[in-house]
Write a protein that holds these residues in place. Sequence first.
Motif, short mmCIF file in Angstrom:
data_model
loop_
_atom_site.label_atom_id
_atom_site.label_comp_id
_atom_site.label_asym_id
_atom_site.label_seq_id
_atom_site.Cartn_x
_atom_site.Cartn_y
_atom_site.Cartn_z
N LEU A 141 -11.71 48.55 31.62
CA LEU A 141 -12.61 47.55 32.12
C LEU A 141 -13.02 46.46 31.27
N VAL A 142 -13.21 46.85 29.74
CA VAL A 142 -13.36 45.63 28.98
C VAL A 142 -12.28 44.50 29.06
N SER B 32 -10.66 39.00 30.85
CA SER B 32 -9.25 38.08 31.29
C SER B 32 -9.83 37.21 32.53
N PRO B 33 -9.24 36.06 32.46
CA PRO B 33 -9.63 35.12 33.47
C PRO B 33 -9.16 35.43 34.89
N PRO C 6 -3.85 31.71 27.56
CA PRO C 6 -3.34 33.18 28.10
C PRO C 6 -4.33 33.48 29.19
N THR C 7 -4.08 34.17 30.12
CA THR C 7 -5.12 34.54 31.24
C THR C 7 -5.38 36.19 31.38
N ASP C 8 -4.42 36.84 30.92
CA ASP C 8 -4.75 38.51 30.98
C ASP C 8 -4.55 38.85 29.70
N LEU C 9 -5.72 39.34 28.98
CA LEU C 9 -5.85 39.84 27.73
C LEU C 9 -5.08 41.08 27.34
N GLU C 10 -4.85 42.05 28.09
CA GLU C 10 -4.06 43.10 27.69
C GLU C 10 -2.26 42.70 27.72
N ASP C 11 -2.16 41.94 28.65
CA ASP C 11 -0.63 41.28 28.62
C ASP C 11 -0.21 40.67 27.38
N ILE C 12 -1.28 39.55 26.91
CA ILE C 12 -0.86 38.86 25.96
C ILE C 12 -0.96 39.75 24.42
N GLU D 37 -14.61 51.28 20.69
CA GLU D 37 -15.03 52.64 20.46
C GLU D 37 -16.20 52.98 19.85
N GLU D 38 -16.75 52.00 19.37
CA GLU D 38 -18.29 52.07 18.82
C GLU D 38 -19.12 52.20 19.96
N ASN D 39 -19.00 51.50 20.94
CA ASN D 39 -19.88 51.44 22.25
C ASN D 39 -19.36 52.64 23.25
N GLY D 40 -18.39 53.35 23.03
CA GLY D 40 -17.97 54.21 23.90
C GLY D 40 -17.76 53.71 25.49
#
Length: 282
Positions: free
Chosen positions: A198-199, A204-205, A158-164, A190-193
Amino acid sequence: MGLPKLLIIILLSSVIFAAALTLFLMLPPGVSTHLRLSEEKLDNGRIIICGGESPAFSSALIVIHGGRASSQAAAEYCKSFYDKLGDLGFTVFSIDYPENMTLIDEINYVVKSVEYVKAKYSIDGERICLLGASRGGYLALMASTKTSVKCVVDAYGPTDLEDIFNYARGDPALWSEWGWYHTTLMKYIEENGLNKTLVMQALSPIYNVAEIKEDVLIMHGLKDETIPPKHSMMLEEAFQKIEKTNYLVKLYEGETHGFSLLKGKPYEDLREFLKKCLEEVS
């Protein structure tokens, strides 16, 4: 010993020799007949090393299996890739990463493994290729944004984390693997606000192609329903946007997820790519 018994022994020895010779001659190109296997601890995981009887450690192929952490899979990867590609001059290092790591931890562990191989065996990054299959392909790509090697092979990763993550929710079997990574990543955000978008992009490659300087081989089956081939196509589009030229995309008709990289046309393509990469730095 009587003459008949001696003749029987000679005959049996001849048959065994002939069988062994036939087996040797039937081995496909690249298959090694000698293997020296060892391992070294790295934190809570290990690196499995496959080479010849006197490995030269001049060039390294670092392989990363997909799926969950598995010592058996790591060992099998090491042996099978050395058997078929060791004759090119590679010592094969297989990453056996610990269980229950977050996705970020796995990326960092692969980077640490690459740096360990460089330092321990004095192998320059220009003589190291990083190869991964499925999530291993994803890890190889992400590691290449953080450490320098000569080439990267991404096989159906996978190359797009949100998509997978979104895709995996629709498949209970796939979510059983990716759900853990999603849960731990959301907790970290959540713990790091942190900003979720962005994360996700940072992991994601396709959003980090400018950092992938290495030669890249992308391999994907067009009938892959586990990691859809669009992930490799999106990576190609991202490379095109930045005018990257040192990459190849190989899409295979009829192949589903997890096809062997060591058989048929995929093996020919992989072998040719790795051979070319080594020749460029010889």
